[in-house]
Design a protein around this motif. Sequence first.
Motif, mmCIF file in Angstrom:
data_model
loop_
_atom_site.group_PDB
_atom_site.id
_atom_site.type_symbol
_atom_site.label_atom_id
_atom_site.label_comp_id
_atom_site.label_asym_id
_atom_site.label_seq_id
_atom_site.Cartn_x
_atom_site.Cartn_y
_atom_site.Cartn_z
ATOM 1 N N ARG A 222 95.567 43.173 56.133
ATOM 2 C CA ARG A 222 95.363 42.441 57.385
ATOM 3 C C ARG A 222 95.036 43.403 58.522
ATOM 4 O O ARG A 222 95.836 44.284 58.868
ATOM 5 C CB ARG A 222 96.611 41.632 57.748
ATOM 6 C CG ARG A 222 96.978 40.574 56.744
ATOM 7 C CD ARG A 222 97.882 39.506 57.343
ATOM 8 N NE ARG A 222 98.970 40.048 58.141
ATOM 9 C CZ ARG A 222 100.141 40.475 57.635
ATOM 10 N NH1 ARG A 222 100.337 40.446 56.331
ATOM 11 N NH2 ARG A 222 101.096 40.931 58.429
ATOM 12 N N GLU A 223 93.848 43.229 59.081
ATOM 13 C CA GLU A 223 93.423 44.069 60.209
ATOM 14 C C GLU A 223 93.782 43.375 61.514
ATOM 15 O O GLU A 223 93.301 42.277 61.800
ATOM 16 C CB GLU A 223 91.919 44.333 60.137
ATOM 17 C CG GLU A 223 91.495 45.166 58.938
ATOM 18 C CD GLU A 223 90.004 45.408 58.897
ATOM 19 O OE1 GLU A 223 89.564 46.476 59.357
ATOM 20 O OE2 GLU A 223 89.289 44.511 58.391
ATOM 21 N N GLU A 224 94.632 44.020 62.316
ATOM 22 C CA GLU A 224 95.019 43.516 63.628
ATOM 23 C C GLU A 224 94.428 44.445 64.687
ATOM 24 O O GLU A 224 93.913 45.521 64.350
ATOM 25 C CB GLU A 224 96.541 43.434 63.715
ATOM 26 C CG GLU A 224 97.136 42.474 62.680
ATOM 27 C CD GLU A 224 98.655 42.437 62.705
ATOM 28 O OE1 GLU A 224 99.260 43.089 63.593
ATOM 29 O OE2 GLU A 224 99.246 41.779 61.824
ATOM 30 N N PRO A 225 94.470 44.074 65.972
ATOM 31 C CA PRO A 225 93.816 44.886 67.006
ATOM 32 C C PRO A 225 94.204 46.364 67.010
ATOM 33 O O PRO A 225 93.351 47.224 67.192
ATOM 34 C CB PRO A 225 94.259 44.196 68.300
ATOM 35 C CG PRO A 225 94.474 42.774 67.903
ATOM 36 C CD PRO A 225 95.015 42.813 66.515
ATOM 37 N N LYS A 226 95.482 46.683 66.786
ATOM 38 C CA LYS A 226 95.903 48.076 66.900
ATOM 39 C C LYS A 226 96.486 48.641 65.613
ATOM 40 O O LYS A 226 96.892 49.805 65.571
ATOM 41 C CB LYS A 226 96.932 48.230 68.035
ATOM 42 C CG LYS A 226 96.356 47.968 69.413
ATOM 43 C CD LYS A 226 97.397 48.224 70.493
ATOM 44 C CE LYS A 226 96.804 47.989 71.885
ATOM 45 N NZ LYS A 226 97.823 48.267 72.953
ATOM 46 N N ILE A 227 96.533 47.823 64.576
ATOM 47 C CA ILE A 227 97.165 48.295 63.335
ATOM 48 C C ILE A 227 96.621 47.498 62.143
ATOM 49 O O ILE A 227 96.223 46.339 62.293
ATOM 50 C CB ILE A 227 98.707 48.144 63.412
ATOM 51 C CG1 ILE A 227 99.395 48.921 62.296
ATOM 52 C CG2 ILE A 227 99.116 46.683 63.405
ATOM 53 C CD1 ILE A 227 100.906 49.044 62.487
ATOM 54 N N THR A 228 96.563 48.126 60.990
ATOM 55 C CA THR A 228 96.195 47.448 59.751
ATOM 56 C C THR A 228 97.423 47.408 58.853
ATOM 57 O O THR A 228 98.032 48.445 58.575
ATOM 58 C CB THR A 228 95.038 48.175 59.032
ATOM 59 O OG1 THR A 228 93.877 48.149 59.871
ATOM 60 C CG2 THR A 228 94.712 47.496 57.717
ATOM 61 N N ARG A 229 97.789 46.208 58.434
ATOM 62 C CA ARG A 229 98.983 46.035 57.611
ATOM 63 C C ARG A 229 98.566 45.858 56.148
ATOM 64 O O ARG A 229 97.795 44.947 55.824
ATOM 65 C CB ARG A 229 99.799 44.836 58.087
ATOM 66 C CG ARG A 229 100.268 44.982 59.537
ATOM 67 C CD ARG A 229 101.115 43.810 59.989
ATOM 68 N NE ARG A 229 101.461 43.935 61.399
ATOM 69 C CZ ARG A 229 102.493 44.634 61.850
ATOM 70 N NH1 ARG A 229 103.302 45.255 60.978
ATOM 71 N NH2 ARG A 229 102.741 44.718 63.140
ATOM 72 N N LYS A 271 95.925 52.844 62.998
ATOM 73 C CA LYS A 271 97.319 52.954 62.559
ATOM 74 C C LYS A 271 97.521 52.068 61.337
ATOM 75 O O LYS A 271 96.933 50.991 61.224
ATOM 76 C CB LYS A 271 98.275 52.520 63.668
ATOM 77 C CG LYS A 271 98.242 53.413 64.901
ATOM 78 C CD LYS A 271 98.795 54.806 64.619
ATOM 79 C CE LYS A 271 100.309 54.795 64.468
ATOM 80 N NZ LYS A 271 100.863 56.151 64.274
ATOM 81 N N ILE A 272 98.340 52.540 60.409
ATOM 82 C CA ILE A 272 98.567 51.812 59.157
ATOM 83 C C ILE A 272 100.054 51.507 58.990
ATOM 84 O O ILE A 272 100.903 52.374 59.191
ATOM 85 C CB ILE A 272 98.096 52.637 57.940
ATOM 86 C CG1 ILE A 272 96.600 52.935 58.011
ATOM 87 C CG2 ILE A 272 98.451 51.931 56.631
ATOM 88 C CD1 ILE A 272 95.701 51.757 57.791
#
Length: 300
Positions: A222-229, A271-272
């Motif tokens: 899941r790619e979010e604005p400031k981090i990829t989970r 960021k991951i």
Amino acid sequence: MKSGFIGIVGRPNVGKSTLLNQIMGEKIAITSDKPQTTRNTIRGIYTRSETEDREGVQMVFIDTPGIHKGKNKLGTAMTDMASGTLREVDLILFLIDGPLSAGPGDRYIVEMMRTVDTPKILVVNKTDTMQPEKYLQIYNEYEELGLFDDIYGTSAKNGTNVPELVERIEDFLEEGPMYFPEDMITDYPERFLVSEVIREKLLLYLQEEVPHGVAVEIESFREEPKITRISAVIYCEKKSHKGIIIGSGGKKIKGVGKAARLELEALLGTKIYLELFVKVRENWRDSDFDLSNFGYKEKD
């Protein structure tokens, strides 16, 4: 421009992925000192734009799994991938790191290559670790076969003679289209690259047979604005292997996760947040269903 496909073949652990990374100028294939690190055919796309004095070129490199006689269905599928590449490319780079007389592995591949008309360059790798006399012996043994259009000595690790090899490859390519966008370095999706980075860290952290009994599956990305989970499952074949992978107090799996996260942050530029889980799936390397599910074999 000139363009074409180049297959990199050879025994396990001769430096195929290291050579590909050196040509590309960045890491797209995982490496380790353990054989059979590469399980899929990795495409590296090398593009040089046209200038006033040089035409453009696009070389699509296919880094194949090490060719060997498989001990299980995974090994057989890997060798089938590699041997199939010989007939689908415009040029073959055959990597070796020792004399033909050293063992049956290279002779097996030589006999396989006799059956195809594709142009071939022999690449004697790891020249930084051998004396000139040994290199000359290797050169003469292979030249006598009359099978290769050229022979190059390289050190993929140090980059020695790699630019010269790339220039020679260009001589074998013909005018053609640009197959991939200029800024694209591999056609594999990010999820695949993530699973490969995690598997590489497992190879580095684990010993003996456990690394070859592991597969990595990305459950969520899941790619979010400031981090990829990212959530990934590491499959192993035995309960005892699960304990080894996790380690005392979870130290081993935490080390794998931290090393993978740091590299992925550099690779993806974000960021991951990485979650790793370990599950047992017995004998998956001999399961047609699992091999297809993990991407090592075409689905029937």
